[in-house]
Scaffold this active site. Structure first.
Site, PDB file in Angstrom:
ATOM      1  N   GLN A   7       2.798  10.010   1.358  1.00  8.67           N
ATOM      2  CA  GLN A   7       4.100   9.350   1.451  1.00  8.67           C
ATOM      3  C   GLN A   7       5.026   9.716   0.296  1.00  8.67           C
ATOM      4  O   GLN A   7       6.227   9.464   0.367  1.00  8.67           O
ATOM      5  CB  GLN A   7       3.931   7.823   1.497  1.00  8.67           C
ATOM      6  CG  GLN A   7       3.242   7.332   2.767  1.00  8.67           C
ATOM      7  CD  GLN A   7       3.116   5.826   2.761  1.00  8.67           C
ATOM      8  OE1 GLN A   7       2.193   5.273   2.202  1.00  8.67           O
ATOM      9  NE2 GLN A   7       4.059   5.139   3.391  1.00  8.67           N
ATOM     10  N   GLY A  10       0.839  -1.188   0.000  1.00  3.76           N
ATOM     11  CA  GLY A  10       0.000   0.000   0.000  1.00  3.76           C
ATOM     12  C   GLY A  10       0.876   1.241   0.000  1.00  3.76           C
ATOM     13  O   GLY A  10       1.989   1.219   0.551  1.00  3.76           O
ATOM     14  N   CYS A  12       5.355  -0.054   7.440  1.00  3.98           N
ATOM     15  CA  CYS A  12       5.000   1.098   6.604  1.00  3.98           C
ATOM     16  C   CYS A  12       6.232   1.511   5.825  1.00  3.98           C
ATOM     17  O   CYS A  12       7.334   1.543   6.390  1.00  3.98           O
ATOM     18  CB  CYS A  12       4.523   2.243   7.497  1.00  3.98           C
ATOM     19  SG  CYS A  12       4.050   3.717   6.587  1.00  3.98           S
ATOM     20  N   LEU A  13       6.051   1.837   4.539  1.00  2.00           N
ATOM     21  CA  LEU A  13       7.196   2.236   3.727  1.00  2.00           C
ATOM     22  C   LEU A  13       7.831   3.522   4.232  1.00  2.00           C
ATOM     23  O   LEU A  13       8.984   3.809   3.932  1.00  2.00           O
ATOM     24  CB  LEU A  13       6.774   2.397   2.257  1.00  2.00           C
ATOM     25  CG  LEU A  13       6.368   1.089   1.545  1.00  2.00           C
ATOM     26  CD1 LEU A  13       5.843   1.388   0.148  1.00  2.00           C
ATOM     27  CD2 LEU A  13       7.544   0.121   1.492  1.00  2.00           C
ATOM     28  N   HIS A  31      -3.236   7.416   6.877  1.00  2.00           N
ATOM     29  CA  HIS A  31      -2.220   8.281   6.254  1.00  2.00           C
ATOM     30  C   HIS A  31      -2.843   9.591   5.759  1.00  2.00           C
ATOM     31  O   HIS A  31      -2.237  10.657   5.862  1.00  2.00           O
ATOM     32  CB  HIS A  31      -1.570   7.583   5.057  1.00  2.00           C
ATOM     33  CG  HIS A  31      -0.374   6.742   5.387  1.00  2.00           C
ATOM     34  ND1 HIS A  31       0.774   7.260   5.944  1.00  2.00           N
ATOM     35  CD2 HIS A  31      -0.139   5.419   5.227  1.00  2.00           C
ATOM     36  CE1 HIS A  31       1.667   6.277   6.111  1.00  2.00           C
ATOM     37  NE2 HIS A  31       1.137   5.152   5.691  1.00  2.00           N
ATOM     38  N   HIS A  69      -5.145   1.428   7.493  1.00  2.00           N
ATOM     39  CA  HIS A  69      -3.786   1.989   7.598  1.00  2.00           C
ATOM     40  C   HIS A  69      -3.619   3.135   6.587  1.00  2.00           C
ATOM     41  O   HIS A  69      -3.094   4.202   6.926  1.00  2.00           O
ATOM     42  CB  HIS A  69      -2.777   0.859   7.337  1.00  2.00           C
ATOM     43  CG  HIS A  69      -1.345   1.266   7.292  1.00  2.00           C
ATOM     44  ND1 HIS A  69      -0.404   0.823   8.212  1.00  2.00           N
ATOM     45  CD2 HIS A  69      -0.661   2.074   6.438  1.00  2.00           C
ATOM     46  CE1 HIS A  69       0.780   1.355   7.914  1.00  2.00           C
ATOM     47  NE2 HIS A  69       0.652   2.111   6.837  1.00  2.00           N
ATOM     48  N   GLU A  70      -4.079   2.904   5.353  1.00  2.00           N
ATOM     49  CA  GLU A  70      -3.891   3.927   4.309  1.00  2.00           C
ATOM     50  C   GLU A  70      -4.798   5.136   4.535  1.00  2.00           C
ATOM     51  O   GLU A  70      -4.382   6.277   4.305  1.00  2.00           O
ATOM     52  CB  GLU A  70      -4.135   3.323   2.915  1.00  2.00           C
ATOM     53  CG  GLU A  70      -3.226   2.155   2.536  1.00  2.00           C
ATOM     54  CD  GLU A  70      -1.734   2.440   2.675  1.00  2.00           C
ATOM     55  OE1 GLU A  70      -1.324   3.613   2.528  1.00  2.00           O
ATOM     56  OE2 GLU A  70      -0.978   1.490   2.942  1.00  2.00           O
TER      57      GLU A  70
HETATM   58 NI    NI Z   1       2.013   3.243   5.677  1.00  2.00          NI
END
Ligand code: NI
Length: 173
Positions: free
Chosen positions: A51, A46, A93-94, A139, A135-136
Site C-alpha cells: 500500500q 492496518g 481499506c486505506l 494484501h 485482510h493484511e
Molecule cells: Ni487494506
C-alpha cells in the site's frame, strides 16, 4: 519518521504478489516506523507494505485505542490454521477510501511470522484481529477486500473510486 503516500486502487502494485523480506536491517526498521506513522496519521488499523509501494511481505496493525497504542509488526506471515467457523463483517481499506463491504472470513486464525529482528513468532487470534490479519495477508498476495465480494458490488465500488479520482483531478486540493 516520514508519512508515506498510500496507493489507491486500481493500481497494479496492489495486485502483485509480494516477495519475502530477507534483510532485517536499518532500512527495514525505518520502513516499519514510517508505515506505523502513516497508518496512525490516516488513521487506520492496518497497513501493508504494497500500500506504500513496497512489494515485500510485511504489514503493521494496531487495534489499541489512540491513547494506548499497541503496534504489531508482522513480517513473512503464514496462516498455519484457520477455523472452519466463518463470519461476515464490514471491511474498509486505506487503498479504497470511504468504501465498505461485508466480507466473509474465517472466524479465527493462527499465523506464524517474524518480528522486527527476524524473531519467529506465532499468534492465534479471533474476532477483529483475525479479520484484520487475513485482510493484511491478502494484501501481500495482491488481493483486496473487493476481490472477495460479488462482482456487482466490486464494480460499484470501483466506479465510485474512479468518480472520486476524476473529481480530484478536476479540482486539485
Ligand atoms: Ni487494506
Amino acid at each position: 519518521m516520514a508519512i508515506l503516500e498510500i496507493i489507491e486502487a486500481p493500481d497494479p502494485r496492489l495486485s502483485t504478489k509480494c516477495q519475502p523480506v530477507e534483510r532485517f536491517d536499518g532500512a527495514l526498521a525505518r520502513l516499519l516506523d514510517d508505515m506505523l506513522a502513516t497508518m496512525y496519521r490516516a488513521p487506520g488499523i492496518g497497513l501493508a507494505a504494497p500500500q506504500v509501494g513496497v512489494l515485500q511481505r510485511l504489514f503493521v496493525v494496531d487495534l489499541g485505542p489512540e491513547d494506548e497504542r499497541a503496534p504489531l509488526v508482522v513480517i513473512n506471515p503464514e496462516i498455519v490454521t484457520r477455523s472452519s467457523a466463518i463470519s461476515s463483517a464490514e471491511e474498509g481499506c486505506l487503498s479504497l477510501p470511504k468504501q465498505y463491504a461485508d466480507v466473509v472470513r474465517a472466524e479465527a486464525v493462527t499465523i506464524r511470522f517474524q518480528g522486527r529482528q527476524g524473531e519467529l513468532q506465532e499468534l492465534t487470534a479471533d474476532g477483529l484481529l483475525a479479520r484484520c490479519l487475513q485482510h493484511e495477508i491478502d494484501h501481500l498476495d495482491g488481493v483486496l477486500f473487493v476481490d472477495r465480494i460479488s462482482a456487482l458490488k466490486r464494480t460499484m465500488i470501483m466506479r465510485r473510486m474512479a468518480k472520486a479520482r476524476r473529481e480530484r483531478l478536476r479540482s486539485p486540493a
